[in-house]
Design a protein around this motif. Structure first.
Motif: not given
Length: 335
Positions: A180-189, A240-245
């Motif tokens: 799973i991939i996790v995309v967070s808020p920007p680094k500056h946050v 190969k990731a099958t899901a994204l959060i």
């Protein structure tokens, strides 16, 4: 003819002085009596003269709302929290003084020391928020939307971001996803102290470790074209990731067009889950399974608790730290 306090009193079956006490907060009123007065005020369309009320009660009937609109953040995300505060304040008979000055600590000191407001709501709260000592020292009460490191002396309301992440990882793990991939808020946050970002990310990583599955955390972006460039690079790096959060409002708003341009089908090629409010999802036509971020509930709780402290401080009790329980809405973007 203008509706008077006497008219409200007759409608509610109480004395004019009781109505005055209820409106001014000078004395505690029983919940049943206050409910009758509130109903009478609403039914008759009563509006007290603000100037006369301020002279008589030393109250302004104004709530200060302090926030900052950073150029490097996604403005629609912050507006989700401003409107519920404003709407709830108006419902309770208060106006809003919106303060967005860069020197937020000095602005807070100015509006409280000058008696411009009866209480304060802080948005955009960070981990070591420099405004909090000033708010604790102010004669007016304060409420926060967002969890700081130190909560003593203040009412605090926030979403349970850790549980939100665990719910999403549980959901995807239950469907069989193991990368799973996790995309967070920007680094500056994160660097500014946006604790909600690392509370979500760290909980997701911990949950994935418990299950023994792979999870890849990335900082997202807040503005185009960086959003598209970042997401394409992330997806290319993890084929190969099958899901994204996605825990990033600007990214999730842009994601449908990004995936369409790549020819990525959801959920056939990639399952997608996120965290955003229902109103935000409707505004950007988002089709994704998501945890409700609850800006309406947070704004309403903060203002109602603040008004309780303004009107009846002896009845409001000890300061509270309260988390909104996350709720998952399935929208068919995961399988």
């Amino acid at each position: 003819m203008a509706v008077t306090i006497s008219d409200v009193a007759r409608h509610a079956g109480v004395s004019p002085s009781t109505v005055s006490y209820a409106l001014s907060g000078k004395r505690s009123i029983s919940p049943s009596t206050r409910a009758r007065i509130d109903e009478a005020v609403s039914a008759l369309g009563f509006t007290a003269n603000a100037g006369a009320r301020a002279l008589a009660t030393s109250q302004t009937m104004v709530i200060g709302l302090l926030t900052q609109f950073h150029q490097d953040e996604f403005a629609p995300a912050m507006l989700q929290y401003v409107l519920p505060v404003s709407d709830t304040a108006r419902e309770l008979g208060y106006d809003i003084l919106l303060v967005t000055e860069t020197d937020a600590t000095e602005a807070l000191r100015r509006v409280t020391s000058a008696g411009m407001v009866d209480g304060v709501v802080l948005l955009d709260v960070i981990h070591d928020d420099p405004r909090l000592d000033t708010l604790r020292a102010a004669p007016q009460p304060g409420a926060l939307v967002g969890l700081p490191k130190r909560t003593e002396g203040l009412d605090v309301f926030d979403l349970d971001f850790g549980e939100s992440a665990r719910i999403l990882v549980d959901h995807l793990y239950g469907l069989g996803h193991r990368e799973i991939i996790v995309v967070s808020p920007p680094k500056h946050v994160f660097e500014r102290g946006g604790a909600y970002g690392w509370r979500f990310r760290d909980a997701a990583l911990e949950r994935a470790a418990r299950y023994g599955i792979q999870i890849h955390p990335y900082f997202g972006e807040a503005q185009q074209p960086a959003i598209g460039q970042s997401m394409n690079a992330i997806l290319d790096a993890r084929p190969k990731a099958t899901a994204l959060i996605v825990h990033n409002d600007a990214t999730i708003a842009a994601l449908p067009s990004i995936l369409a341009a790549r020819g990525t089908r959801v959920p056939t090629d990639l399952s997608v889950a996120s965290l955003y409010s229902k109103d935000f999802g409707r505004a950007f036509s988002l089709p994704y399974t998501a945890v409700e971020s609850s800006p309406d509930q947070l704004g309403q709780h903060a203002v109602r608790q603040l008004v309780r402290r303004i009107a009846s401080p002896e009845l409001a009790g000890a300061p509270v730290t309260r988390f909104i329980a996350p709720e998952l809405t399935i929208r068919g973007s995961t399988e």
